[in-house]
Scaffold this motif. Structure first.
Motif, mmCIF file in Angstrom:
data_model
loop_
_atom_site.group_PDB
_atom_site.id
_atom_site.type_symbol
_atom_site.label_atom_id
_atom_site.label_comp_id
_atom_site.label_asym_id
_atom_site.label_seq_id
_atom_site.Cartn_x
_atom_site.Cartn_y
_atom_site.Cartn_z
ATOM 1 N N LYS A 113 -6.060 9.235 -3.715
ATOM 2 C CA LYS A 113 -4.613 9.423 -3.563
ATOM 3 C C LYS A 113 -3.971 8.164 -3.023
ATOM 4 O O LYS A 113 -3.221 8.176 -2.025
ATOM 5 N N SER A 114 -4.269 7.086 -3.718
ATOM 6 C CA SER A 114 -3.774 5.776 -3.335
ATOM 7 C C SER A 114 -3.079 5.137 -4.516
ATOM 8 O O SER A 114 -3.535 5.254 -5.665
ATOM 9 N N ASP A 141 -0.094 12.673 -0.531
ATOM 10 C CA ASP A 141 -0.847 13.902 -0.361
ATOM 11 C C ASP A 141 -0.264 14.943 -1.312
ATOM 12 O O ASP A 141 0.941 15.190 -1.285
ATOM 13 N N THR A 146 -0.076 5.684 0.081
ATOM 14 C CA THR A 146 -0.937 6.850 -0.094
ATOM 15 C C THR A 146 -0.070 8.090 -0.151
ATOM 16 O O THR A 146 1.065 8.099 0.338
ATOM 17 N N SER A 181 0.813 -1.215 0.000
ATOM 18 C CA SER A 181 0.000 0.000 0.000
ATOM 19 C C SER A 181 0.844 1.262 0.000
ATOM 20 O O SER A 181 1.955 1.287 0.546
#
Lengths: 117, 114
Positions: free
Chosen positions: B73-74, B26, B24, B22
């Motif tokens: 935003k992944s 910003d 993420t 995973s």
């Protein structure tokens, strides 16, 4: 085979010593970078250079300086090494240009593990 | 400033199985690139896969593919048919116009069990 070569894989220095880490690339890349890698923190940018004699500070420039006298060579200098600078240092290079060019694809060296006693 | 977060410090997968790492991030930019880099125990970082934000289609490179969710935003990495040679540190990275430099996540150590 294109290469980014870092002169020393392992160094042991004493507190207060001046340390030079050398990086050479043979790809005619405009951009060169120095990163510091620490567990859990990933890679953090120390300095980068877009051209000969040009340098820009990254996220953690304190305690470091750089030199780029020739296009293919980018040196990281620790003026007075401290124990908190014990780390893995990675050099990288890329072509110049905008985000939509090859500027965003980095080629890395094998790293230099520095221990400061 | 952009930030990149990898919430899994370590992952483990059985050989031949599939694993997803995973990531993420910003950002307020609309035009950017996302990357997964692999750092094997020999320490040389190599590029695994690259995704351009304006492309909706997920990037694929052989057994490696991404699931890019721009709104969320992944940016996850899927490794199919895992092999022993996939064992490494994997770093997610972001590249945008504003900083003109790569921002890395903290990394995920992937272990592959025979």
């Amino acid at each position: 085979d294109v290469k980014v070569t870092q002169s020393s894989r392992y160094l042991v220095k004493r507190t207060g010593e001046k340390v030079f880490l050398e990086c050479v690339q043979d790809m005619d890349h405009e951009n060169m970078f120095w990163y510091r890698q620490d567990p859990g923190l990933g890679l953090r940018l120390i300095y980068f250079s877009y051209d000969v004699k040009m340098k820009e500070k990254g996220d953690i420039p304190e305690g470091y300086s750089v030199s780029r006298e020739k296009k293919e060579r980018f040196s990281l200098i620790l003026e007075s090494a401290s124990t908190n600078q014990t780390s893995m240092y990675l050099c990288a290079s890329s072509f110049g240009g905008t985000v939509n060019s090859g500027a965003n694809v980095l080629t890395f060296g094998a790293g230099s593990r520095l221990t400061v006693l | 400033a952009q930030t990149v977060t990898q919430s899994q410090p370590e992952m483990s997968v059985q050989e031949a199985e599939t694993v997803t790492l995973s990531c993420t991030y910003d950002t307020s930019e609309s035009d950017y690139y996302l990357f997964w880099y692999k750092q094997p125990p020999s320490r040389q970082m190599i590029l695994v896969i690259r995704q351009e934000a304006y492309k909706q289609q997920n990037a694929t490179e052989n057994r490696f593919s991404v699931n890019f969710q721009k709104a969320a935003k992944s940016f996850s990495l899927k490794i199919s048919d895992s092999q022993l040679g996939d064992a490494a540190m994997y770093f997610c990275a972001y590249y945008g116009n504003a900083g003109n430099m790569l921002t890395f996540g903290g990394g995920t150590r992937l272990m592959v069990k025979p």
